[in-house]
Design an enzyme around this catalytic site. Sequence first.
Site, PDB file in Angstrom:
ATOM      1  N   PHE A  73     -17.957 105.208  90.929  1.00  0.00           N
ATOM      2  CA  PHE A  73     -18.675 104.103  90.294  1.00  0.00           C
ATOM      3  C   PHE A  73     -18.067 102.749  90.583  1.00  0.00           C
ATOM      4  CE2 PHE A  73     -19.219 108.013  88.089  1.00  0.00           C
ATOM      5  CZ  PHE A  73     -20.593 108.090  87.960  1.00  0.00           C
ATOM      6  N   ASP A  85     -19.091 115.544  89.004  1.00  0.00           N
ATOM      7  CA  ASP A  85     -18.486 115.113  90.265  1.00  0.00           C
ATOM      8  C   ASP A  85     -17.043 115.602  90.341  1.00  0.00           C
ATOM      9  OD1 ASP A  85     -18.309 114.019  92.747  1.00  0.00           O
ATOM     10  OD2 ASP A  85     -18.120 111.939  92.064  1.00  0.00           O
TER      11      ASP A  85
END
Length: 812
Positions: A506, A620
């Site tokens: 991110f 993830d």
Amino acid sequence: MAVLSFMLMSFYLLFSYSKILNADDTLSQYLSDGMTIISKTETFELGFFSPGNSNNRYVGIWYKNIPVKTIVWVANREKPINDLSGLLMINSTTGNLVLSQNKTVVWSAIPKRKAQNPVLQLLDTGNLVLREVNDENAEDFLWQSFDYPSDTFLPGMKLGKDLRTGLDRRLTSWKNQYDPSPGNLTWGVSITSYPEAVMWLGSKKYYRSGPWNGVQYNGKPIAQRHPYYNFQYFEDKNEVYEGYQLINKSLLARMVLNQTINLRYQYVWIEEKKNWRMLVSLPRDFCDTYGACGPNGNCDSKKLPSCECLKGYQSKYPGRWNLLDFSDGCVTKEKLNCQTDGFVKYGDMKVPDTEYSWLNKTMTLENCREKCLNNCSCMAYTNPDVRGDGSGCVMWFGDLNDVRVQQDGGMDLYIRVPASELGSTGGLKWKIGLIVGSAIIKISGMLLVIYYTCRSRINQKKYRAMLGHTSEEQKDDLELPLFDLPKIASATDNFSIGNKLGEGGFGPVYKGTLDDGQEIAVKRLSLSSGQGLNEFKNEVILIAKLQHRNLVKLLGCCIQNKEKLLIYEYMPNKSLDFFIFDQTRGKLLEWSKRFHIICGIARGLLYLHQDSRLRIIHRDLKAGNVLLDSKMNPKISDFGLARTFGGDQSVANTDRVVGTYGYMAPEYAIEGNFSAKSDVFSFGILLLEIVTGKRNSGFYCPDDSFNLIEYAWTLWREERPLELIDECIIESCNLSEVRRCIHISLLCLEQHPHDRPSMSSVVLMSGSDVALPQPQQPGFFIGEHSHIVYSSTFNKASPSINGLSITVLKAR
Ligand SMILES: *[C@@H]1O[C@H](CO)[C@@H](O)[C@H](O)[C@H]1NC(C)=O
Ligand SMILES: *[C@@H]1O[C@H](CO)[C@@H](O)[C@H](O)[C@H]1NC(C)=O
Ligand SMILES: *[C@@H]1O[C@H](CO)[C@@H](O)[C@H](O)[C@H]1NC(C)=O
Ligand SMILES: *[C@@H]1O[C@H](CO)[C@@H](O)[C@H](O)[C@H]1NC(C)=O
Ligand SMILES: *[C@@H]1O[C@H](CO)[C@@H](O)[C@H](O)[C@H]1NC(C)=O
Ligand SMILES: *[C@@H]1O[C@H](CO)[C@@H](O)[C@H](O)[C@H]1NC(C)=O
Ligand SMILES: *[C@@H]1O[C@H](CO)[C@@H](O)[C@H](O)[C@H]1NC(C)=O
């Protein structure tokens, strides 16, 4: 022909074999250290050797023409010679073959009778024989090394018993690779009414091959379609033995007992690779270990837990049984009544230990049943020979030991049960009995439930302590510290490139040092999510409440000027991928550390899935997201972010990569369905990567495999999973632990999410010796001829996932 004649000094020897007996005539009288005998086609060689780097000298036989020195037989196993003065000769007075040092006999072999004209010959089978010079008939050999095997079972050898002489030919392991003296792992044929090969560890049975059922050994699934071997079994009034022949006689193959890991290996020599390929190792799995489920237990490796009691039996100590200690096994539920009993049929079974059995080769199954029913101590029966419609009668008395479900080679087994277990209608008497009985069962069942509920409450506490939970969620009203942007900017040198640690899912991550010297990691979220500030803050506060020693700790956040920063504790040892995928750094992470890391990740993930209040799916999980603290403790990072930022994949942020190719479960990659089980899949990959030191994506495949999963699956199916192990750790590793990890990873990689274990099972499985079910073919398994299996479904679903995966998947 390599022949040592000890009687006449024939020129026959002198001329044809001068390369062996290359000095003066007297040499032909004995074999001294440095000289060897070579078999006719130069397959085997006999001489003196020292194992490993020891100085002890042994007389042994090895393969002549392969570069890996492989000893198949040793004469003086227990009495090494400590210098080069050993002599092997035939004593002309006694006719014995003796090995002596300075006139002291170290080892001797006594022939059936004294030969008139003895010759010692090494045959091309690896058999060293003492015979009359002009009698090559195998029946007449006066002595042969095949009658006294060491740890190696060669083609053509007979293991088993000569009932006339009492000679029992068994394999005995070496103590270790440097010491050929007899160890405590042995293999031979157990002579019962229905004989079977058995491996013993010390005096205890450790593995059974199951009896020969007319076609194959009942407990050895691939025996019949073995790619290299034809197995044989022979039985008459004179002898009982097992043996095998090579289908292709020009190959080299052997089976060997190895005490270091308590296994019997089958090997075949691969000339191109110049090494031994391991074909099968026994025991194969938990259920193969003798008595895995205790007496009257039935082991099914497809189930978890694998043990259950046979019909009509119940666990002897339910408390222990439920804690997965199966060693006490099962006892009859109710007293057997002999005449009114019946039998239930189990198909595809490895039949019980035949130690207490009785056999008749001609009786029919019907007569067998009758006979078993009438003898109250007969607990089971079946046809011992499965050929045709089956024939003969074998009955078992007393406890039924070492029973397992055996798909291939399995046999029917009829087990004695009381009438009440049969389920058919019967007399009124037993119906009443049944009602009363079941009422009792129900009541006691309720009591049991109550007992276990209380108990499991208590246990849960212990369990949670075991999992390493901090007393989370106590500090419910924890306030998340808000950091000042200028403070963070100065700590990270204004987010300078030099301080950048990497790029996470991110956004970039920077290293920073606060004024008080505390080191931090700062994640600069690079998304302009539509989320409001308060929503964001609430989410972050929730994430901050996730506290576990295997999760990276969130120290605080910073929301200012459109910047959204997350501040974490700093992990000095970077991430797992930094180590495991690097040849040099990989060595720093020996197996025990890796195993510690695996267990840590599993616990962290379990916490996210189950034990935290939020029930987070990571989405993830990968080596790069497992950070290592100064003591190499693993800490999962980036958890909870997918929940906040990943959102629903079908909306908005389709350009956000949530999940990383190579780690994504098929159902997630294809349909965007994610669940805790997709994390389990990623964990499975991670596990494989930790064991192999290879990345799943971009994996270079030795055997034409499409990816690491397929490669692992192929080796697993061929029963040589240990070839997966990273060379860096091969020396430091505990093979059974590694094997278990590979096994667990394959379970995690199963195609269907519901087949995969939950993280709590994974934690349990990796931390104990619980029986594991057999894995099924993994997801994303792309076979040789069907490597585009997924691409069509894939394209359809592609709009909802990131484009990256599709191209990578198709690439070959
Ligand atoms: C042969 O064995 C006999 C009896 O054990 C012994 O007396 C003799 O010395 C041995 N001969 C040799 C050459 O070792
Ligand atoms: C051989 O044995 C004899 C008698 O036991 C002893 O005196 C001699 O030293 C030994 N020789 C060697 C080389 O060990
Ligand atoms: C047993 O197996 C271990 C590990 O594979 C190996 O290092 C060792 O050499 C083997 N021992 C023998 C006696 O072959
Ligand atoms: C087998 O022998 C090894 C070493 O020789 C020993 O460590 C092990 O405990 C023994 N096992 C049994 C079951 O006797
Ligand atoms: C037997 O094995 C040899 C050596 O690997 C090979 O060259 C030969 O083709 C094989 N023969 C058969 C019939 O498979
Ligand atoms: C086996 O059973 C058959 C038929 O019942 C009987 O005739 C035979 O004697 C039995 N053989 C042995 C060895 O018990
Ligand atoms: C049951 O069979 C066993 C083993 O053959 C035998 O020893 C025993 O006497 C038999 N019992 C009865 C009641 O026939």
